[in-house]
Scaffold this motif. Structure first.
Motif, PDB file in Angstrom:
ATOM      1  N   GLU A  55      38.479  39.227  39.921  1.00 59.31           N
ATOM      2  CA  GLU A  55      39.723  39.345  40.664  1.00 59.31           C
ATOM      3  C   GLU A  55      39.479  39.571  42.161  1.00 59.31           C
ATOM      4  O   GLU A  55      40.220  39.072  43.018  1.00 59.31           O
ATOM      5  CB  GLU A  55      40.570  40.499  40.105  1.00 59.31           C
ATOM      6  CG  GLU A  55      41.111  40.270  38.707  1.00 59.31           C
ATOM      7  CD  GLU A  55      40.059  40.501  37.613  1.00 59.31           C
ATOM      8  OE1 GLU A  55      38.945  40.989  37.948  1.00 59.31           O
ATOM      9  OE2 GLU A  55      40.355  40.192  36.444  1.00 59.31           O
ATOM     10  N   GLU A  56      38.424  40.319  42.494  1.00 59.92           N
ATOM     11  CA  GLU A  56      38.089  40.574  43.889  1.00 59.92           C
ATOM     12  C   GLU A  56      37.638  39.278  44.584  1.00 59.92           C
ATOM     13  O   GLU A  56      37.992  39.019  45.739  1.00 59.92           O
ATOM     14  CB  GLU A  56      36.988  41.629  43.979  1.00 59.92           C
ATOM     15  CG  GLU A  56      37.405  43.004  43.483  1.00 59.92           C
ATOM     16  CD  GLU A  56      36.228  43.964  43.405  1.00 59.92           C
ATOM     17  OE1 GLU A  56      36.460  45.168  43.612  1.00 59.92           O
ATOM     18  OE2 GLU A  56      35.087  43.515  43.145  1.00 59.92           O
ATOM     19  N   ILE A  57      36.858  38.501  43.844  1.00 59.15           N
ATOM     20  CA  ILE A  57      36.377  37.231  44.402  1.00 59.15           C
ATOM     21  C   ILE A  57      37.542  36.267  44.585  1.00 59.15           C
ATOM     22  O   ILE A  57      37.650  35.581  45.605  1.00 59.15           O
ATOM     23  CB  ILE A  57      35.299  36.629  43.491  1.00 59.15           C
ATOM     24  CG1 ILE A  57      34.085  37.561  43.418  1.00 59.15           C
ATOM     25  CG2 ILE A  57      34.891  35.241  43.971  1.00 59.15           C
ATOM     26  CD1 ILE A  57      33.065  37.180  42.364  1.00 59.15           C
ATOM     27  N   GLN A  58      38.435  36.237  43.614  1.00 58.38           N
ATOM     28  CA  GLN A  58      39.603  35.353  43.695  1.00 58.38           C
ATOM     29  C   GLN A  58      40.458  35.714  44.903  1.00 58.38           C
ATOM     30  O   GLN A  58      40.927  34.841  45.642  1.00 58.38           O
ATOM     31  CB  GLN A  58      40.430  35.469  42.421  1.00 58.38           C
ATOM     32  CG  GLN A  58      41.640  34.549  42.397  1.00 58.38           C
ATOM     33  CD  GLN A  58      42.507  34.763  41.154  1.00 58.38           C
ATOM     34  OE1 GLN A  58      42.105  35.442  40.226  1.00 58.38           O
ATOM     35  NE2 GLN A  58      43.691  34.164  41.177  1.00 58.38           N
ATOM     36  N   LEU A  59      40.648  36.990  45.125  1.00 62.32           N
ATOM     37  CA  LEU A  59      41.481  37.449  46.233  1.00 62.32           C
ATOM     38  C   LEU A  59      40.882  37.041  47.576  1.00 62.32           C
ATOM     39  O   LEU A  59      41.596  36.593  48.480  1.00 62.32           O
ATOM     40  CB  LEU A  59      41.640  38.976  46.170  1.00 62.32           C
ATOM     41  CG  LEU A  59      42.542  39.605  47.232  1.00 62.32           C
ATOM     42  CD1 LEU A  59      43.970  39.121  47.071  1.00 62.32           C
ATOM     43  CD2 LEU A  59      42.476  41.136  47.133  1.00 62.32           C
ATOM     44  N   SER A  60      39.578  37.173  47.728  1.00 55.83           N
ATOM     45  CA  SER A  60      38.940  36.880  49.016  1.00 55.83           C
ATOM     46  C   SER A  60      38.827  35.387  49.280  1.00 55.83           C
ATOM     47  O   SER A  60      38.859  34.953  50.437  1.00 55.83           O
ATOM     48  CB  SER A  60      37.553  37.522  49.080  1.00 55.83           C
ATOM     49  OG  SER A  60      36.678  36.921  48.137  1.00 55.83           O
ATOM     50  N   THR A  61      38.708  34.586  48.235  1.00 55.05           N
ATOM     51  CA  THR A  61      38.533  33.135  48.420  1.00 55.05           C
ATOM     52  C   THR A  61      39.848  32.375  48.441  1.00 55.05           C
ATOM     53  O   THR A  61      39.896  31.234  48.910  1.00 55.05           O
ATOM     54  CB  THR A  61      37.673  32.549  47.285  1.00 55.05           C
ATOM     55  OG1 THR A  61      38.338  32.778  46.025  1.00 55.05           O
ATOM     56  CG2 THR A  61      36.290  33.167  47.270  1.00 55.05           C
ATOM     57  N   GLN A  62      40.909  32.993  47.908  1.00 53.70           N
ATOM     58  CA  GLN A  62      42.212  32.328  47.785  1.00 53.70           C
ATOM     59  C   GLN A  62      42.153  31.132  46.825  1.00 53.70           C
ATOM     60  O   GLN A  62      43.030  30.264  46.852  1.00 53.70           O
ATOM     61  CB  GLN A  62      42.724  31.865  49.156  1.00 53.70           C
ATOM     62  CG  GLN A  62      42.981  33.002  50.133  1.00 53.70           C
ATOM     63  CD  GLN A  62      44.081  33.942  49.657  1.00 53.70           C
ATOM     64  OE1 GLN A  62      45.212  33.524  49.431  1.00 53.70           O
ATOM     65  NE2 GLN A  62      43.753  35.205  49.501  1.00 53.70           N
ATOM     66  N   LEU A  63      41.119  31.085  45.982  1.00 54.40           N
ATOM     67  CA  LEU A  63      41.034  30.062  44.943  1.00 54.40           C
ATOM     68  C   LEU A  63      41.756  30.558  43.696  1.00 54.40           C
ATOM     69  O   LEU A  63      42.002  31.758  43.529  1.00 54.40           O
ATOM     70  CB  LEU A  63      39.571  29.766  44.599  1.00 54.40           C
ATOM     71  CG  LEU A  63      38.711  29.135  45.696  1.00 54.40           C
ATOM     72  CD1 LEU A  63      37.263  29.071  45.255  1.00 54.40           C
ATOM     73  CD2 LEU A  63      39.219  27.741  46.049  1.00 54.40           C
ATOM     74  N   SER A  64      42.045  29.648  42.796  1.00 50.29           N
ATOM     75  CA  SER A  64      42.681  30.050  41.542  1.00 50.29           C
ATOM     76  C   SER A  64      41.684  30.772  40.648  1.00 50.29           C
ATOM     77  O   SER A  64      40.459  30.673  40.829  1.00 50.29           O
ATOM     78  CB  SER A  64      43.211  28.808  40.808  1.00 50.29           C
ATOM     79  OG  SER A  64      42.130  27.998  40.359  1.00 50.29           O
ATOM     80  N   GLU A  65      42.217  31.493  39.665  1.00 50.12           N
ATOM     81  CA  GLU A  65      41.348  32.170  38.688  1.00 50.12           C
ATOM     82  C   GLU A  65      40.479  31.141  37.982  1.00 50.12           C
ATOM     83  O   GLU A  65      39.302  31.385  37.716  1.00 50.12           O
ATOM     84  CB  GLU A  65      42.216  32.938  37.687  1.00 50.12           C
ATOM     85  CG  GLU A  65      41.432  33.769  36.667  1.00 50.12           C
ATOM     86  CD  GLU A  65      40.998  32.955  35.448  1.00 50.12           C
ATOM     87  OE1 GLU A  65      40.019  33.343  34.775  1.00 50.12           O
ATOM     88  OE2 GLU A  65      41.641  31.907  35.176  1.00 50.12           O
ATOM     89  N   TYR A  66      41.075  30.001  37.679  1.00 50.65           N
ATOM     90  CA  TYR A  66      40.331  28.921  37.018  1.00 50.65           C
ATOM     91  C   TYR A  66      39.150  28.460  37.877  1.00 50.65           C
ATOM     92  O   TYR A  66      38.017  28.352  37.401  1.00 50.65           O
ATOM     93  CB  TYR A  66      41.265  27.742  36.755  1.00 50.65           C
ATOM     94  CG  TYR A  66      40.532  26.468  36.424  1.00 50.65           C
ATOM     95  CD1 TYR A  66      40.040  26.228  35.142  1.00 50.65           C
ATOM     96  CD2 TYR A  66      40.297  25.510  37.411  1.00 50.65           C
ATOM     97  CE1 TYR A  66      39.340  25.070  34.859  1.00 50.65           C
ATOM     98  CE2 TYR A  66      39.612  24.356  37.126  1.00 50.65           C
ATOM     99  CZ  TYR A  66      39.132  24.130  35.854  1.00 50.65           C
ATOM    100  OH  TYR A  66      38.431  22.991  35.563  1.00 50.65           O
TER     101      TYR A  66
END
Length: 357
Positions: A55-66
């Motif tokens: 979730e932290e990585i998703q938040l920083s990259t603005q990429l989807s969870e997928y």
């Protein structure tokens, strides 16, 4: 090189796994590049021992969870990262991919310069032409058009070229100037980095760069910007035109990472014309990375892989040579090797040649 002299000691199970890695290698490459491009490896590395949650990585990259999850899952399989209790940590391979300058330069070169064109490797091998070069333009070879490549491609090409040559400069300059040359002929001088290094090292030397017009314009501008235009001159020359004589009156002729850009027949012609321009007091210094002279298997791997760039992208008929091939060509051109020095820079060899008596 003992790692080429006997079969690899590996189990059948591990060998089968290695074969699967080869089959999926383009996918692995692009996943690694995306993990770098989106800052995922950098974020995981910066987290240190605590690691990162998806979730932290998703938040920083603005990429989807997928998107994040498929990259991370493949990163686990590639041993770039590892996971414990849902926290991701960087592994040794990932650390080198992120922080090793050689890995960065090689990866950018392969992606920006080679990747799309390598689809045409099969055709290049059959036809003896760099069929992959068509992704950038309708050109016969890459050399006259280096200055016309897309900016990012050109940047990665020169960073790759300069990375390997620049690491050798510190060792080379004292070796080259021990004979106190007053006039150096830099054959295939490219952007003039060697010429500028020489004029910076020795205040008396003059350098003439032999190259195509596009490269000469860049090199001479760089010399002017450094305030040494009076000591760096250009000699416009198509080195593949066998009717063109080489610049005369050189104390030392210099070829750095240059002859690997040509076929054996072309190398012989270049060496013969160099010999015709030399006197009994002149010398020719050749700097190359020969795959059989590499101190480590990783070096030989990188050198042999670079040969495939020449096949598909550069000119279709040159390569990184075995040192015995080059020594034979030097002899056929009427020259002999007066000094042979290995382990310069990143696996370079310096051959100091003179005219046969």
């Amino acid at each position: 090189m003992p790692f080429y002299q006997s079969p690899q000691d590996i189990s059948a199970f591990d060998a089968k796994f290695e074969a699967q890695k080869i089959a999926f290698a383009p996918i692995s490459f692009q996943v690694a590049r995306c993990l770098l491009k989106f800052g995922i490896l950098e974020q995981i590395d910066a987290a240190g021992k605590s690691g990162c949650l998806l979730e932290e990585i998703q938040l920083s990259t603005q990429l989807s969870e997928y998107a994040v999850s498929v990259l991370l899952d493949m990163g686990l399989s590639m041993r770039l990262i590892w996971n414990k209790d849902e926290y991701y940590h960087i592994d040794k391979i990932g650390n080198f991919l992120l922080n090793d300058d050689m890995a960065k330069v090689n990866l950018n070169f392969v992606h920006d310069v080679c990747y799309q064109g390598l689809f045409e490797l099969e055709a290049s091998l059959v036809e003896g032409k760099p069929k992959g070069l068509s992704v950038f333009g309708d050109w016969d070879t890459i050399y006259p058009t280096l200055s016309e490549l897309p900016e990012k491609v050109k940047q990665s090409w020169f960073e790759f070229d300069h990375y390997y040559s620049d690491h050798a400069f510190g060792q080379l300059l004292p070796l080259i100037f021990k004979s106190d040359p007053k006039h150096i002929i830099d054959v295939g001088g490219n952007t003039g980095k060697w010429a500028l290094a020489c004029t910076g090292y020795n205040s008396d030397v003059n350098v003439t760069i032999m190259d195509l017009p596009g490269q000469l314009n860049v090199a001479l501008k760089n010399a002017a910007d450094k305030g040494v235009a009076s000591r760096v001159n250009g000699f416009e020359c198509n080195l593949l035109d066998q009717s063109q004589a080489f610049c005369p009156e050189g104390d030392l002729y210099w070829m750095s990472q240059f002859l690997d850009c040509f076929s054996k027949a072309q190398i012989l012609s270049i060496l013969q014309r160099t010999a015709q321009s030399m006197t009994t007091q002149s010398e020719l210094c050749i700097l190359e990375t020969y795959w059989d002279r590499q101190p480590f298997e990783a070096g030989a791997y990188c050198v042999n892989a670079t040969s495939i760039y020449f096949t598909a992208m550069a000119n279709g008929d040159s390569r990184m040579y075995h040192s015995k091939d080059m020594l034979k060509l030097i002899s056929q051109a009427g020259l002999y090797v007066d000094e042979d020095i290995d382990d310069i820079g990143l696996g370079h060899t310096l051959l100091r040649c003179k005219l046969k008596p």
